[in-house]
Design a protein around this motif. Sequence first.
Motif, short mmCIF file in Angstrom:
data_model
loop_
_atom_site.label_atom_id
_atom_site.label_comp_id
_atom_site.label_asym_id
_atom_site.label_seq_id
_atom_site.Cartn_x
_atom_site.Cartn_y
_atom_site.Cartn_z
N PRO A 153 -8.23 5.82 17.04
CA PRO A 153 -8.68 6.69 15.94
C PRO A 153 -9.68 7.75 16.37
O PRO A 153 -10.09 8.57 15.55
N ARG A 177 -6.50 6.37 6.28
CA ARG A 177 -6.16 5.02 6.73
C ARG A 177 -6.93 3.97 5.95
O ARG A 177 -6.42 2.91 5.62
N ARG A 186 -2.95 5.71 20.28
CA ARG A 186 -3.28 4.44 19.64
C ARG A 186 -4.78 4.31 19.48
O ARG A 186 -5.36 3.24 19.71
N GLN A 198 -3.89 10.63 17.39
CA GLN A 198 -4.42 9.26 17.28
C GLN A 198 -3.28 8.25 17.36
O GLN A 198 -3.43 7.19 17.97
N GLY A 199 -2.14 8.59 16.76
CA GLY A 199 -0.99 7.70 16.84
C GLY A 199 -0.48 7.59 18.26
O GLY A 199 -0.17 6.51 18.74
N LYS A 248 8.08 6.93 12.11
CA LYS A 248 8.56 5.59 12.43
C LYS A 248 8.21 5.23 13.89
O LYS A 248 7.76 4.13 14.18
N ARG A 294 4.33 7.17 7.91
CA ARG A 294 5.26 7.81 6.97
C ARG A 294 4.50 8.43 5.79
O ARG A 294 4.93 9.41 5.21
N ARG A 352 0.82 -1.22 0.00
CA ARG A 352 0.00 0.00 0.00
C ARG A 352 0.85 1.26 0.00
O ARG A 352 0.34 2.35 -0.20
N ALA A 370 2.10 1.89 17.59
CA ALA A 370 0.84 1.21 17.28
C ALA A 370 0.79 -0.16 17.94
O ALA A 370 -0.28 -0.68 18.24
N ASN A 374 4.55 4.46 14.22
CA ASN A 374 4.27 3.12 13.69
C ASN A 374 4.59 2.06 14.74
O ASN A 374 3.82 1.13 14.94
N GLY A 375 5.72 2.24 15.42
CA GLY A 375 6.09 1.30 16.47
C GLY A 375 5.12 1.37 17.64
O GLY A 375 4.69 0.35 18.18
N PRO A 422 -2.43 2.60 7.59
CA PRO A 422 -2.10 3.46 8.73
C PRO A 422 -0.61 3.81 8.88
O PRO A 422 -0.24 4.40 9.87
N ASP A 423 0.23 3.49 7.89
CA ASP A 423 1.65 3.80 8.01
C ASP A 423 1.85 5.31 8.09
O ASP A 423 1.57 6.04 7.13
#
Lengths: 260, 360
Positions: free
Chosen positions: B104, B295, B102, B98-99, B239, B303, B19, B245, B242-243, B300-301
Amino acid sequence: MLKAEEISVTFGKKPVLSGVEFQAVPGQITSIVGHNGSGKTTLLRALTGDISFEGRVFLNDENITKKPAWELASLRAVLPQATPLAFPFTVIEVVRLGLMAGVNAENANLAVRALKQVGLLGYENRFYQELSGGEQQRVQLARVLCQVWEPVLDGVPRWLFLDEPVASLDILHQLMVMQIAKSFASKGGGVIMVMHDLNLTAQFSDRVYMMKSGTVVGAGSPEEVFTDSQLSLAYSCQIDRSGPSVSTILHPAHIVVNAM
Amino acid sequence: MTTVADIDISVAPPVVIDRSQKARRLMGVLCVGLILMGAFSLTQGAAGTSALRVLGQMINGQDVALRDQVVLFDIRLPRLMMGILVGGSLAVTGALMQGLFRNPLADPGLVGVSAGAGLGAISAIVLVGALPLGVAEFFGYYLVPFAAFFGGWISTYVLYRVATRRGQTSVATMLLAGIALGALAAAVSGVLIYQADDTQLRDLTFWGMGSLAGATWTKVFSAAPIILLALAGAPFLAKGLNGLALGEAAAGHMGINVQRVKNLTVVSVAAATGAAVAVSGGIGFIGIVVPHLLRLAVGPDHRYLLPNAALLGGILLVGADMISRTIIAPAELPIGIITAVLGAPVFLWILLQRRSVVDM
């Protein structure tokens, strides 16, 4: 080698671990067993540096509290009991997060190979949130494997910390996961796992730590630790080891699975 | 049939949908979209000035009527710039928050951060006279944005401390704490408004409606550095988010300096929300809707989510603003009405989708 000295942990005023000594060597599976609330997971979290503790933990002879997160991440990977995700990641995206630690770089093919190891080939594009608990756990194991794909890198052993890795799995996948751990150890890596299933622990572990109420009450080979008297002491109940056990009925060598 | 131990792992890789390529393509599409939407919005307005005609006159070296110049360069253009900045800021702070949580459903507007920033801004407007000599002069045009940043920062920090225990954020606690914080900020704001004199009251009323109507170059330049700094810094958090999450512990295991990511995220959210709130009041729902749609579309990445959110947020807010100032021209509909009409159904839809997951 992983060596922990005098580990004590308190939550609030409640002591959860008291003066635990722990040691694990690469090339072996070291299991931690004990009753619910005996401090198994807390010990694992102290060994991975997730919680603050009194005492010292040395990973490959270096004090873990003095090492930055990125450096530890290149040496060891940790599988938690369960990992719920709030965002719609696909399976392959979750596994590739394991490459983030950087040692294996963006080797996309590695993620697919890890998925194949945990028996989830073909699940790449499925949404993680739609999988069952056991499948999610195997996806996380694939992610963790991606992080420390080579059990030994540049002569330095790497480590897998697994917190109840087989708790939500069926028997086929329990054996599959234990085989993965065994193979990681046989190639020179170190494996430390928290376990509830004593049959599987006896079958696969090289060394066992038995815990009771925050202390270690037995350490050694499964044969040395799993005696009637020790088991009864640790679990506060009579355990009869003479009956047929899963390990005697279903030895892993006799289990066959389809190569997916 | 083989045993578990000797499963062959050297097979050709299956078709894996990537994606990230789609997300990169979307970034290009949104860039073009933002340019088109911006150009189109310059041509629309109550004054009936044709941007194309003015442009043609300028290219041909003809004189441009002063009125047209003012409409285009002093009214529509700063408003467009403000729309892009504020829209981008709302969407990116939504995605960042949201990130961080964790979840939305986290959004500065929803969980009291905007209210805190608003309190900061109101305090600066009303209490400016009570400040020690030289402080107001020192901050100049940045006084209100800075005060809003400070208010937003305190709210975000308190919220995070209340809602997060041992690295896990409780949605119910977060929303309830957000309501409490929002109510508290609103109450204190009310007291301040009660104390305000007539001129201040007028300023506050226009400001509080949530609008780009008061856009001037001065306001654009006071908010732009803060917002641009926060937006430019956001990709460096991608990054780490993402972690995160996977949870704080798992992020740490993967080598992320979790505490630093959390601190920087809180500061970025507070700064960008503060600056946006200071110049445009509270504009809702962009921060929830934009990241959610993205998303669904490209994953949801962070980056790719963060830059795409900045672009789509800008497009949506410029579009909503265009509707708000033309639909009942020459009067203006508050932009909050437009974003709520577009956003509230999407928000409800998210809640319905997540009913089984949300712990409340």
